[in-house]
Design an enzyme around this catalytic site. Structure first.
Site, short mmCIF file in Angstrom:
data_model
loop_
_atom_site.label_atom_id
_atom_site.label_comp_id
_atom_site.label_asym_id
_atom_site.label_seq_id
_atom_site.Cartn_x
_atom_site.Cartn_y
_atom_site.Cartn_z
NE ARG A 1 12.72 29.25 -32.29
CZ ARG A 1 12.07 28.08 -32.23
NH1 ARG A 1 12.47 27.08 -32.98
NH2 ARG A 1 11.05 27.92 -31.43
CE1 TYR B 1 36.75 38.73 -34.84
CE2 TYR B 1 35.26 36.87 -34.65
CZ TYR B 1 35.68 38.11 -34.22
OH TYR B 1 35.05 38.71 -33.17
CG ASP C 1 35.06 34.94 -42.73
OD1 ASP C 1 34.71 35.96 -43.35
OD2 ASP C 1 34.98 34.81 -41.49
CE LYS D 1 32.88 42.38 -37.74
NZ LYS D 1 33.67 41.17 -37.87
C1 LIG Z 1 33.76 39.89 -37.15
C2 LIG Z 1 34.13 38.68 -37.91
C3 LIG Z 1 33.48 37.46 -37.69
C4 LIG Z 1 32.44 37.28 -36.60
O1 LIG Z 1 31.28 38.00 -36.91
P1 LIG Z 1 30.26 38.57 -35.79
O2 LIG Z 1 29.22 39.22 -36.63
O3 LIG Z 1 31.05 39.52 -34.93
O4 LIG Z 1 29.77 37.41 -35.01
C5 LIG Z 1 33.80 36.40 -38.50
N1 LIG Z 1 34.74 36.50 -39.46
C6 LIG Z 1 35.40 37.66 -39.70
C7 LIG Z 1 36.44 37.73 -40.77
C8 LIG Z 1 35.13 38.78 -38.92
O5 LIG Z 1 35.79 39.92 -39.15
#
Ligand SMILES: *Cc1c(COP(=O)(O)O)cnc(C)c1O
Length: 408
Positions: free
Chosen positions: A84, A138, A203, A228
């Site tokens: 951790r 998101y 983001d 992603k």
């Molecule tokens: C999917 C997504 C998230 C969240 O990510 P997870 O890995 O599903 O927790 C945050 N920001 C954007 C732009 C996303 O597409």
């Protein structure tokens, strides 16, 4: 629209405030960063260290290292103590992502939402509970901020309203560009300027560092849902924050205390994903640009959203029933998420942004006829044939496709 796609040799970080290895191009970093020691060790593939704990006979030395970690959160990867606190395989991914984003450090988490949670907690523990954010984000990021689940309070504004929305207890300004799911773009330099001394979090999930490196435009925190594009194959869930070492130390301490760590196997898969990131993003973006152009010309489509910086995401509003399109695709995968090698399509009002209040959702431009498509690596003609079929009959067109050709 095609400039970023053509820059196979992306200028290396002339723009970035901290550039640890300024001389290597992005494509080179993608396959070498985080692996610099391997050849010396006689290795080619990075080792996966699955240890949860690390034996050490010198508990005085370990006590000192734990004290040091508690003080500034410096990475402990050379002499790990417990999973951790840090893991060497995950650290390779963190090093590589920091290199690609042009930041001093990066801190990986179990998911994108775990990463955002850690940022919010890190600010809240400084007494800075107020967040200024720009919609759309998101859906779950919107929900986390709106719900106040982590004790934060949000003021929603547009990019021009950021400066006026700041308060003495504002700990963070958050934007997404291109935004999920409308692909709306934010002028990062202008927003960063409006933030003054308040850290700007961008983001960067949709653009990836291949198309945009927000740290070079004034962002102090760059967040990814690594689930992603960074992973890129739909088989690893992860999040990461690229930032300076001071903020990284705070995030590591939050991660240690709250436990949202990334599994080492996921770290390995992400490092592997990064090595093909530039090639995947450029190839998928070229296909996406072509599909966006065809959709824009199509009478069944009311509006197409495609970012000026390019990218592999296309959103579009249909005149007909968006649910029929989701029900009609055969090659394209009807699923939420994005950034995989295969093309995915989903209906944001039903899925990715369902959790956002209906009025807020509509106010952010996420209408009921909007579809969001993540373009993968299939052949563009196969994708178009599938979309064309799923979109249904063209108004005024002959019922049987091909009749036209037969006549002419
Ligand atoms: C999917 C997504 C998230 C969240 O990510 P997870 O890995 O599903 O927790 C945050 N920001 C954007 C732009 C996303 O597409």
């Amino acid at each position: 629209m095609d400039t970023p796609l053509d820059s196979a040799h992306t200028p290396a970080y002339e723009d970035v405030r901290t550039a640890p290895r300024a001389s290597r191009a992005l494509a080179t970093e993608a396959v070498h960063a985080g692996r610099d020691d391997l050849a010396r060790q006689g290795l080619h593939a990075p080792p996966i260290d699955l240890s949860t704990t690390y034996p050490c006979h010198d508990s005085r030395a370990e006590a000192a290292r734990i004290d040091a970690f508690a003080a500034d959160g410096a990475a402990l990867d050379d002499a790990p103590i417990y999973g951790r606190l840090g893991n060497p395989t995950v650290a390779r991914f963190e090093t590589a992502l920091a290199r690609l984003e042009g930041t001093e450090a990066a801190v990986a988490f179990a998911s994108g939402m775990a990463a955002l949670s850690a940022v919010l907690l890190a600010r809240a523990t400084e007494g800075l509970r107020h967040v200024v954010a720009v919609r759309p984000l998101y859906g779950c990021s919107d929900h986390l901020l709106t719900s106040g689940l982590l004790g934060t309070e949000v003021t929603w504004t547009d990019p021009a309203g950021v400066a006026d929305a700041l308060r003495p207890d504002t700990g963070l300004v958050m934007v997404e560009t291109p935004a999920n799911p409308t692909l709306a773009e934010v002028d990062l330099r202008a927003v960063a300027h409006a933030c003054g001394s308040v850290p700007l979090l961008v983001d960067n999930t949709f653009a990836t560092p291949v198309l945009q490196r927000p740290a070079g435009q004034g962002a102090r925190l760059v967040l990814h849902s690594a689930t992603k594009y960074l992973g890129g194959h739909g088989d690893v869930m992860a999040g990461v924050v690229a930032c300076d070492e001071e903020l990284a130390g705070r995030l590591r301490r939050i991660r240690f205390a709250t436990g949202g760590v990334l599994h080492p196997l996921a770290g390995y898969l992400l490092l592997r994903g990064l090595s093909t990131l530039p090639v995947r993003v450029r190839a998928a973006s070229a296909t996406a640009a072509e599909l966006a152009a065809r959709l824009a010309d199509d009478p069944r489509v009311a509006r197409v959203h495609y970012p000026s910086i390019g990218g592999a995401m296309v959103s579009f509003e249909v005149h007909g029933d968006p649910h029929a399109v989701i029900g009609g695709v055969e090659l394209i995968t009807p699923a939420v998420s994005l950034g995989s090698v295969d093309t995915l399509i989903q209906h944001p009002a039903s899925i990715s942004h369902r959790i956002v209040d209906e009025d807020d959702r509509r106010g952010a431009g996420v209408g009921d006829r909007l579809l969001r498509m993540s373009v993968g690596l299939e052949d563009v003609e196969d994708l178009w044939a599938d979309l064309d079929r799923a979109l249904g009959k063209r108004p005024g067109a002959p019922r049987v496709k091909g009749l036209h050709e037969a006549k002419g």
